[in-house]
Design a protein around this motif. Structure first.
Motif, PDB file in Angstrom:
ATOM      1  N   UNK A 235      40.162  35.008  54.804  1.00 19.62           N
ATOM      2  CA  UNK A 235      38.794  34.028  54.016  1.00 19.62           C
ATOM      3  C   UNK A 235      39.335  34.589  52.688  1.00 19.62           C
ATOM      4  N   UNK A 236      39.532  36.318  52.508  1.00 19.23           N
ATOM      5  CA  UNK A 236      40.299  36.625  51.267  1.00 19.23           C
ATOM      6  C   UNK A 236      41.068  36.648  50.537  1.00 19.23           C
ATOM      7  N   UNK A 237      41.980  35.531  51.073  1.00 19.73           N
ATOM      8  CA  UNK A 237      43.396  35.216  50.128  1.00 19.73           C
ATOM      9  C   UNK A 237      42.878  34.074  49.323  1.00 19.73           C
ATOM     10  N   UNK A 238      41.804  32.707  49.244  1.00 24.45           N
ATOM     11  CA  UNK A 238      41.597  32.341  48.815  1.00 24.45           C
ATOM     12  C   UNK A 238      40.507  32.842  47.261  1.00 24.45           C
ATOM     13  N   UNK A 239      40.635  33.894  47.098  1.00 23.79           N
ATOM     14  CA  UNK A 239      39.424  34.810  46.267  1.00 23.79           C
ATOM     15  C   UNK A 239      40.627  35.195  45.199  1.00 23.79           C
ATOM     16  N   UNK A 240      39.866  35.746  43.516  1.00 29.38           N
ATOM     17  CA  UNK A 240      40.735  35.651  42.953  1.00 29.38           C
ATOM     18  C   UNK A 240      40.976  37.427  42.792  1.00 29.38           C
ATOM     19  N   UNK A 241      39.556  37.418  42.800  1.00 28.30           N
ATOM     20  CA  UNK A 241      39.007  39.502  42.788  1.00 28.30           C
ATOM     21  C   UNK A 241      38.543  39.782  43.778  1.00 28.30           C
ATOM     22  N   UNK A 272      38.455  50.994  39.697  1.00 25.87           N
ATOM     23  CA  UNK A 272      38.993  49.616  38.821  1.00 25.87           C
ATOM     24  C   UNK A 272      39.829  48.026  38.625  1.00 25.87           C
ATOM     25  N   UNK A 273      40.047  47.509  40.010  1.00 26.06           N
ATOM     26  CA  UNK A 273      40.843  46.939  39.558  1.00 26.06           C
ATOM     27  C   UNK A 273      41.036  45.796  41.389  1.00 26.06           C
ATOM     28  N   UNK A 274      40.008  45.446  40.939  1.00 31.88           N
ATOM     29  CA  UNK A 274      39.836  43.899  41.858  1.00 31.88           C
ATOM     30  C   UNK A 274      40.815  42.848  41.918  1.00 31.88           C
ATOM     31  N   UNK A 275      42.125  43.354  42.300  1.00 31.51           N
ATOM     32  CA  UNK A 275      43.118  42.496  42.348  1.00 31.51           C
ATOM     33  C   UNK A 275      42.870  41.079  43.492  1.00 31.51           C
ATOM     34  N   UNK A 276      43.898  40.464  43.347  1.00 33.35           N
ATOM     35  CA  UNK A 276      43.823  39.558  44.719  1.00 33.35           C
ATOM     36  C   UNK A 276      44.797  39.718  45.081  1.00 33.35           C
ATOM     37  N   UNK A 277      44.061  39.560  46.999  1.00 29.10           N
ATOM     38  CA  UNK A 277      44.637  40.031  48.450  1.00 29.10           C
ATOM     39  C   UNK A 277      46.721  40.010  48.530  1.00 29.10           C
ATOM     40  N   UNK A 278      46.801  38.776  48.169  1.00 29.98           N
ATOM     41  CA  UNK A 278      47.778  38.801  47.750  1.00 29.98           C
ATOM     42  C   UNK A 278      49.071  39.326  47.424  1.00 29.98           C
ATOM     43  N   UNK A 279      48.656  39.696  45.934  1.00 27.82           N
ATOM     44  CA  UNK A 279      49.602  41.072  45.420  1.00 27.82           C
ATOM     45  C   UNK A 279      48.974  42.412  45.447  1.00 27.82           C
ATOM     46  N   UNK A 280      48.383  42.290  46.187  1.00 26.95           N
ATOM     47  CA  UNK A 280      47.847  44.351  47.202  1.00 26.95           C
ATOM     48  C   UNK A 280      49.155  43.711  47.663  1.00 26.95           C
ATOM     49  N   UNK A 306      50.623  26.887  44.534  1.00 24.05           N
ATOM     50  CA  UNK A 306      49.749  26.044  43.643  1.00 24.05           C
ATOM     51  C   UNK A 306      48.467  25.359  44.459  1.00 24.05           C
ATOM     52  N   UNK A 307      48.096  25.265  45.842  1.00 21.53           N
ATOM     53  CA  UNK A 307      46.980  24.744  46.389  1.00 21.53           C
ATOM     54  C   UNK A 307      45.985  26.246  46.460  1.00 21.53           C
ATOM     55  N   UNK A 308      46.617  27.341  46.830  1.00 25.04           N
ATOM     56  CA  UNK A 308      45.689  29.051  46.325  1.00 25.04           C
ATOM     57  C   UNK A 308      45.541  28.992  45.158  1.00 25.04           C
ATOM     58  N   UNK A 309      46.062  28.858  44.005  1.00 23.08           N
ATOM     59  CA  UNK A 309      45.871  28.760  42.386  1.00 23.08           C
ATOM     60  C   UNK A 309      45.081  28.139  42.097  1.00 23.08           C
ATOM     61  N   UNK A 310      45.079  26.343  42.823  1.00 20.21           N
ATOM     62  CA  UNK A 310      44.025  25.854  42.075  1.00 20.21           C
ATOM     63  C   UNK A 310      42.774  25.938  43.007  1.00 20.21           C
ATOM     64  N   UNK A 311      42.673  26.639  44.444  1.00 24.10           N
ATOM     65  CA  UNK A 311      41.618  26.346  44.807  1.00 24.10           C
ATOM     66  C   UNK A 311      40.846  28.105  45.006  1.00 24.10           C
ATOM     67  N   UNK A 312      41.158  28.585  44.126  1.00 21.33           N
ATOM     68  CA  UNK A 312      41.142  30.203  43.860  1.00 21.33           C
ATOM     69  C   UNK A 312      39.340  30.144  43.438  1.00 21.33           C
ATOM     70  N   UNK A 313      38.565  30.849  44.625  1.00 26.85           N
ATOM     71  CA  UNK A 313      37.364  30.551  44.430  1.00 26.85           C
ATOM     72  C   UNK A 313      36.898  32.064  43.776  1.00 26.85           C
ATOM     73  N   UNK A 314      36.113  32.385  41.847  1.00 25.69           N
ATOM     74  CA  UNK A 314      35.901  32.820  41.351  1.00 25.69           C
ATOM     75  C   UNK A 314      35.636  34.453  41.880  1.00 25.69           C
ATOM     76  N   UNK A 315      34.122  34.434  42.591  1.00 22.43           N
ATOM     77  CA  UNK A 315      34.133  35.767  43.549  1.00 22.43           C
ATOM     78  C   UNK A 315      32.900  36.436  42.269  1.00 22.43           C
ATOM     79  N   UNK A 316      33.744  37.677  41.955  1.00 21.96           N
ATOM     80  CA  UNK A 316      32.948  38.510  41.088  1.00 21.96           C
ATOM     81  C   UNK A 316      34.692  39.323  40.815  1.00 21.96           C
ATOM     82  N   UNK A 317      34.108  40.306  40.414  1.00 20.26           N
ATOM     83  CA  UNK A 317      34.141  41.230  39.454  1.00 20.26           C
ATOM     84  C   UNK A 317      33.371  42.338  40.042  1.00 20.26           C
ATOM     85  N   UNK A 318      33.228  42.937  39.995  1.00 15.74           N
ATOM     86  CA  UNK A 318      32.295  44.263  40.577  1.00 15.74           C
ATOM     87  C   UNK A 318      32.977  45.720  39.897  1.00 15.74           C
TER      88      UNK A 318
END
Ligand SMILES: NC(=O)c1ccc[n+]([C@@H]2O[C@H](COP(=O)([O-])OP(=O)(O)OC[C@H]3O[C@@H](n4cnc5c(N)ncnc54)[C@H](OP(=O)(O)O)[C@@H]3O)[C@@H](O)[C@H]2O)c1
Length: 354
Positions: A235-241, A272-280, A306-318
């Motif tokens: 699920x976290x794959x599809x989050x921008x943050x 400090x860094x809510x980086x996306x999961x795949x980056x980590x 391509x799908x992931x980037x366009x569908x990424x949900x914003x969620x939140x930066x805490x």
């Protein structure tokens, strides 16, 4: 650190952590199991009202165990609970004072012991379809604890209570809007433990934690073990943050609050860094490949980028400003790069047994 080595290998027996810097101050956990006479002495001292700092941890899980080592090293009396007799024995062998507890059916004698502690940390999560298991017995908790020594209470919650905030920066005043069942139950647990604390005349700390990682539980271990992703990870794959926090920093924040004279309130506990999961995940893979070339045989996760980037949900930066300003926390691991590097540095060898 010794703590990392002991906990990392305890949680994942296939991973070995370097015994590189045994703390100079001795503490009970380093010295091995408590003798029975000490346990008896501790039990009897717990029935006497003293000013000594005593922490009871409901749920000796990942955070609970890390925190116990740290507190014991600072001279606190610490007791905690777990759900299995085997784990109880293991933790006792490492010097902890442990109660076996099924929160849905707590033994009265445990509640009776709890009231002799000055501090209570609640680290048991809610159960789907039920809610907070301990709070099913709220009246019993109230009557057991009301005339006790408790003067501090902290509930470990989750940033999931905010829900999807469209990528906004979310501080503690942002209205929670949980969407999943578990996040809704989490918010109800926050309210329940806050009500109990207020009934006892205590101002509660509510810690909203980001995704927890540390030695024994991180993207490094996931890559090395080459396990399939869990549903939560997918699920976290599809989050921008994705907010996260190293277990050391959680302990730091809890200890700052426990030693503080300020009133409890809600705190976001994230780095400090809510980086996306795949980056980590990618960073962890590179770290492991550099240290042990050829170890990872599995391909990188196949993602339709391509799908992931366009569908990424914003969620939140805490936002963690309140934690830093009011608890004085200086993050040891402000982002995943520092946290993962330190985990890898402490690992001696990826596999020591089959
Ligand atoms: N993992 C994350 O990324 C994350 C993020 C935000 C918030 N949180 C929450 O933060 C808290 C601490 O996290 P953690 O990773 O340390 O959790 P954890 O390792 O899963 O530990 C949870 C503890 O609760 C105990 N427990 C669970 N159900 C119980 C029941 N019915 N009766 C009695 N005890 C029960 C477990 O017992 P055993 O020791 O016997 O297993 C364990 O000691 C948890 O509430 C967790 O849900 C976690």
């Amino acid at each position: 650190m010794e703590v990392d080595r002991m906990l990392g290998s305890a949680i994942h027996p296939h991973l070995r952590y370097r015994d590189e810097s045994v703390p100079k101050t001795s503490c009970r956990s380093m010295a091995g199991p408590l003798p029975a006479s000490s346990i008896l002495a501790m039990r009897s001292s717990l029935s006497e009202p003293q000013s000594e700092k005593r922490m009871f941890i409901l749920g000796m899980g990942f955070v609970g165990q890390f925190l116990s080592y740290k507190l014991q090293c600072q001279g606190w009396t610490v007791s905690g609970t777990c759900t299995s007799h085997m784990k109880k024995k293991k933790l006792e062998d490492r010097g902890f004072h442990i109660y076996h507890l099924d929160a849905l059916e707590p033994e009265l004698s445990i509640l009776d012991h709890m009231k002799h502690y000055t501090h209570l940390l609640v680290s048991i999560p809610p159960i789907a379809g039920i809610g907070d298991p301990m709070l099913q017995h709220e009246r019993l908790l109230r009557s057991s604890l009301v005339n006790g020594n408790l003067r501090w209470l902290c509930y470990l919650s989750s940033t999931s209570v905010y829900g999807d905030c469209g990528g906004e920066l979310v501080d503690e005043d942002y209205p929670p809007n949980p969407t999943s069942e578990l996040a809704k139950l989490r918010l109800a647990s926050e309210e329940g433990w806050s009500n109990l604390a207020h009934y006892l005349g205590i101002s509660p700390y509510i810690f909203r934690l980001g995704g927890i990682y540390g030695p024994g539980r991180s993207a490094i271990e996931t890559i090395i073990k080459q396990d399939p992703l869990s549903e939560a990870q997918k699920r976290r794959k599809y989050r921008k943050y994705t907010s996260r926090v190293h277990v050391e920093d959680i302990c730091q924040a809890i200890m700052a609050a426990a030693n503080s004279l300020s009133l409890g309130k809600v705190y976001n506990i994230v780095d400090e860094d809510p980086a996306p999961r795949e980056q980590v995940s990618e960073y962890a893979r590179k770290l492991v490949e550099n240290k042990w070339p050829g170890l990872i045989t599995q391909q990188a996760e196949e993602i339709e980028w391509s799908n992931v980037t366009s569908n990424k949900r914003g969620e939140k930066r805490v936002c963690n400003a309140r934690m830093k300003e009011q608890l004085g926390v200086q993050l040891a691991y402000p982002d995943y790069t520092t946290g993962l590097q330190s985990i890898l540095d402490k690992m001696e060898a990826p596999y020591v047994q089959s």
